[in-house]
Write a protein that holds these residues in place. Structure first.
Motif, PDB file in Angstrom:
ATOM      1  N   ALA A  87       0.831  -1.207   0.000  1.00 25.63           N
ATOM      2  CA  ALA A  87       0.000   0.000   0.000  1.00 25.63           C
ATOM      3  C   ALA A  87       0.868   1.262   0.000  1.00 25.63           C
ATOM      4  O   ALA A  87       0.377   2.343   0.290  1.00 25.63           O
ATOM      5  N   LYS A  88       2.156   1.096  -0.310  1.00 27.35           N
ATOM      6  CA  LYS A  88       3.121   2.213  -0.406  1.00 27.35           C
ATOM      7  C   LYS A  88       3.395   2.879   0.934  1.00 27.35           C
ATOM      8  O   LYS A  88       3.587   4.083   1.010  1.00 27.35           O
ATOM      9  N   VAL A  89       3.397   2.068   2.001  1.00 25.72           N
ATOM     10  CA  VAL A  89       3.796   2.538   3.327  1.00 25.72           C
ATOM     11  C   VAL A  89       5.181   1.953   3.594  1.00 25.72           C
ATOM     12  O   VAL A  89       5.377   0.742   3.511  1.00 25.72           O
ATOM     13  N   GLU A  90       6.137   2.827   3.891  1.00 20.91           N
ATOM     14  CA  GLU A  90       7.508   2.380   4.138  1.00 20.91           C
ATOM     15  C   GLU A  90       7.903   2.769   5.556  1.00 20.91           C
ATOM     16  O   GLU A  90       7.669   3.896   5.980  1.00 20.91           O
ATOM     17  N   LEU A  91       8.491   1.820   6.275  1.00 26.98           N
ATOM     18  CA  LEU A  91       8.978   2.068   7.629  1.00 26.98           C
ATOM     19  C   LEU A  91      10.501   2.143   7.579  1.00 26.98           C
ATOM     20  O   LEU A  91      11.142   1.322   6.920  1.00 26.98           O
ATOM     21  N   ARG A  92      11.074   3.120   8.299  1.00 28.56           N
ATOM     22  CA  ARG A  92      12.529   3.274   8.277  1.00 28.56           C
ATOM     23  C   ARG A  92      13.030   3.485   9.690  1.00 28.56           C
ATOM     24  O   ARG A  92      12.681   4.459  10.345  1.00 28.56           O
ATOM     25  N   ALA A  93      13.828   2.547  10.169  1.00 26.69           N
ATOM     26  CA  ALA A  93      14.496   2.668  11.465  1.00 26.69           C
ATOM     27  C   ALA A  93      15.969   2.961  11.186  1.00 26.69           C
ATOM     28  O   ALA A  93      16.535   2.479  10.215  1.00 26.69           O
ATOM     29  N   TYR A  94      16.581   3.761  12.043  1.00 26.17           N
ATOM     30  CA  TYR A  94      17.948   4.220  11.799  1.00 26.17           C
ATOM     31  C   TYR A  94      18.964   3.626  12.767  1.00 26.17           C
ATOM     32  O   TYR A  94      20.119   4.044  12.782  1.00 26.17           O
ATOM     33  N   THR A  95      18.590   2.659  13.558  1.00 30.22           N
ATOM     34  CA  THR A  95      19.474   2.079  14.564  1.00 30.22           C
ATOM     35  C   THR A  95      20.774   1.600  13.936  1.00 30.22           C
ATOM     36  O   THR A  95      20.774   0.951  12.887  1.00 30.22           O
ATOM     37  N   ASP A  96      21.890   1.960  14.587  1.00 27.09           N
ATOM     38  CA  ASP A  96      23.263   1.609  14.189  1.00 27.09           C
ATOM     39  C   ASP A  96      23.750   2.339  12.947  1.00 27.09           C
ATOM     40  O   ASP A  96      24.815   2.022  12.430  1.00 27.09           O
ATOM     41  N   GLU A  97      23.011   3.312  12.440  1.00 26.35           N
ATOM     42  CA  GLU A  97      23.470   4.117  11.303  1.00 26.35           C
ATOM     43  C   GLU A  97      24.151   5.377  11.822  1.00 26.35           C
ATOM     44  O   GLU A  97      23.766   5.915  12.858  1.00 26.35           O
ATOM     45  N   PRO A  98      25.149   5.874  11.109  1.00 22.95           N
ATOM     46  CA  PRO A  98      25.767   7.143  11.517  1.00 22.95           C
ATOM     47  C   PRO A  98      24.732   8.263  11.479  1.00 22.95           C
ATOM     48  O   PRO A  98      23.930   8.349  10.550  1.00 22.95           O
ATOM     49  N   TYR A  99      24.760   9.114  12.510  1.00 23.43           N
ATOM     50  CA  TYR A  99      23.830  10.241  12.535  1.00 23.43           C
ATOM     51  C   TYR A  99      24.414  11.385  11.718  1.00 23.43           C
ATOM     52  O   TYR A  99      25.576  11.745  11.865  1.00 23.43           O
ATOM     53  N   THR A 100      23.602  11.938  10.833  1.00 24.18           N
ATOM     54  CA  THR A 100      23.976  13.136  10.085  1.00 24.18           C
ATOM     55  C   THR A 100      22.826  14.121  10.172  1.00 24.18           C
ATOM     56  O   THR A 100      21.660  13.723  10.227  1.00 24.18           O
ATOM     57  N   SER A 101      23.166  15.406  10.185  1.00 24.62           N
ATOM     58  CA  SER A 101      22.089  16.396  10.226  1.00 24.62           C
ATOM     59  C   SER A 101      21.300  16.301   8.926  1.00 24.62           C
ATOM     60  O   SER A 101      21.834  15.976   7.877  1.00 24.62           O
ATOM     61  N   GLY A 102      20.030  16.539   9.013  1.00 22.26           N
ATOM     62  CA  GLY A 102      19.164  16.442   7.845  1.00 22.26           C
ATOM     63  C   GLY A 102      18.408  15.133   7.770  1.00 22.26           C
ATOM     64  O   GLY A 102      17.572  14.953   6.896  1.00 22.26           O
ATOM     65  N   MET A 103      18.701  14.208   8.684  1.00 21.34           N
ATOM     66  CA  MET A 103      17.947  12.953   8.707  1.00 21.34           C
ATOM     67  C   MET A 103      16.523  13.252   9.161  1.00 21.34           C
ATOM     68  O   MET A 103      16.284  14.202   9.902  1.00 21.34           O
ATOM     69  N   ALA A 104      15.572  12.439   8.727  1.00 16.81           N
ATOM     70  CA  ALA A 104      14.161  12.631   9.092  1.00 16.81           C
ATOM     71  C   ALA A 104      13.914  12.037  10.469  1.00 16.81           C
ATOM     72  O   ALA A 104      13.201  11.055  10.633  1.00 16.81           O
ATOM     73  N   VAL A 105      14.546  12.659  11.495  1.00 15.11           N
ATOM     74  CA  VAL A 105      14.441  12.143  12.857  1.00 15.11           C
ATOM     75  C   VAL A 105      14.258  13.285  13.854  1.00 15.11           C
ATOM     76  O   VAL A 105      14.640  14.422  13.586  1.00 15.11           O
ATOM     77  N   ASN A 106      13.678  12.938  14.985  1.00 14.17           N
ATOM     78  CA  ASN A 106      13.642  13.810  16.155  1.00 14.17           C
ATOM     79  C   ASN A 106      14.571  13.183  17.178  1.00 14.17           C
ATOM     80  O   ASN A 106      14.418  12.000  17.506  1.00 14.17           O
ATOM     81  N   ILE A 107      15.529  13.948  17.682  1.00 16.23           N
ATOM     82  CA  ILE A 107      16.473  13.423  18.657  1.00 16.23           C
ATOM     83  C   ILE A 107      15.847  13.557  20.041  1.00 16.23           C
ATOM     84  O   ILE A 107      15.550  14.657  20.489  1.00 16.23           O
ATOM     85  N   LEU A 108      15.649  12.427  20.701  1.00 15.72           N
ATOM     86  CA  LEU A 108      15.091  12.430  22.050  1.00 15.72           C
ATOM     87  C   LEU A 108      16.179  12.657  23.085  1.00 15.72           C
ATOM     88  O   LEU A 108      15.943  13.287  24.109  1.00 15.72           O
ATOM     89  N   ALA A 109      17.376  12.109  22.822  1.00 15.03           N
ATOM     90  CA  ALA A 109      18.475  12.240  23.767  1.00 15.03           C
ATOM     91  C   ALA A 109      19.793  12.028  23.050  1.00 15.03           C
ATOM     92  O   ALA A 109      19.848  11.359  22.013  1.00 15.03           O
ATOM     93  N   ILE A 110      20.847  12.612  23.625  1.00  8.58           N
ATOM     94  CA  ILE A 110      22.214  12.363  23.164  1.00  8.58           C
ATOM     95  C   ILE A 110      22.929  11.713  24.332  1.00  8.58           C
ATOM     96  O   ILE A 110      22.985  12.282  25.424  1.00  8.58           O
ATOM     97  N   GLN A 111      23.438  10.502  24.099  1.00 11.78           N
ATOM     98  CA  GLN A 111      24.029   9.732  25.185  1.00 11.78           C
ATOM     99  C   GLN A 111      25.509   9.505  24.919  1.00 11.78           C
ATOM    100  O   GLN A 111      25.869   8.877  23.920  1.00 11.78           O
TER     101      GLN A 111
END
Length: 171
Positions: A87-111
């Protein structure tokens, strides 16, 4: 001056006859219902997709030997996620990927973490969801940062790039 009675009054006229009011109300109701339906449908897709992703992630993380029930549940979840993909729904998890600015994410915490050499998405709490190639939900992530880097360096680079992610300093 003669008045032309052949012209129909516009929607914004003072015509308050029951018939014309019923037509206007019916058309507005159909339009609102259609818009609300689309919005509710997309929100429902987001909720279902997020729940399925969380179940799938929990099953994949379980270290114990999979019993028959877990295998059946995993199979049903896989079928449901595949149906969303169709149905053209795509899920994207970013775990273990390098963080770069501009990613479609909200940062909850920096650890701060000793195990990483660069900013890395350590955990995806909620995935990014695309519906027909449009982002309908941004991922919520926790970023692991090398212990020797400061949080202020990331904040200043984020502001230059225009990324408006929410960040929380845990130091």
């Amino acid at each position: 001056m003669t008045m032309d009675y052949r012209r129909r009054p516009m929607v914004f006229s003072d015509d308050t006859s029951a018939e014309s009011t019923k037509k206007i109300t019916k058309n507005k109701a159909e339009t609102l219902t259609h818009l609300e339906l689309n919005s509710q449908l997309v929100q429902s897709i987001v909720v279902v997709a997020t729940a399925l992703w969380r179940i799938q992630t929990a099953i994949n993380r379980s270290n114990s030997a999979a019993d028959d029930l877990t295998i059946k549940i995993a199979r049903h979840v896989d079928v449901a996620i595949e149906s969303l993909k169709n149905a053209k729904v795509e899920l994207r998890a970013y775990t273990d990927e390098p963080y770069t600015s501009g990613m479609a994410v909200n940062i909850l915490a920096i650890q701060p973490t000793a195990d990483v050499t660069q900013d890395t998405v350590g955990e995806t709490v909620k995935p990014t969801i695309y519906f027909r190639d449009y982002i309908v939900q941004r991922a919520d992530v926790i970023v692991f940062r090398p212990e020797n880097q400061s949080t202020t360096a990331m904040n200043s680079s984020e502001n230059k790039d225009g990324d408006q992610s929410k960040e929380t300093n845990l130091e």
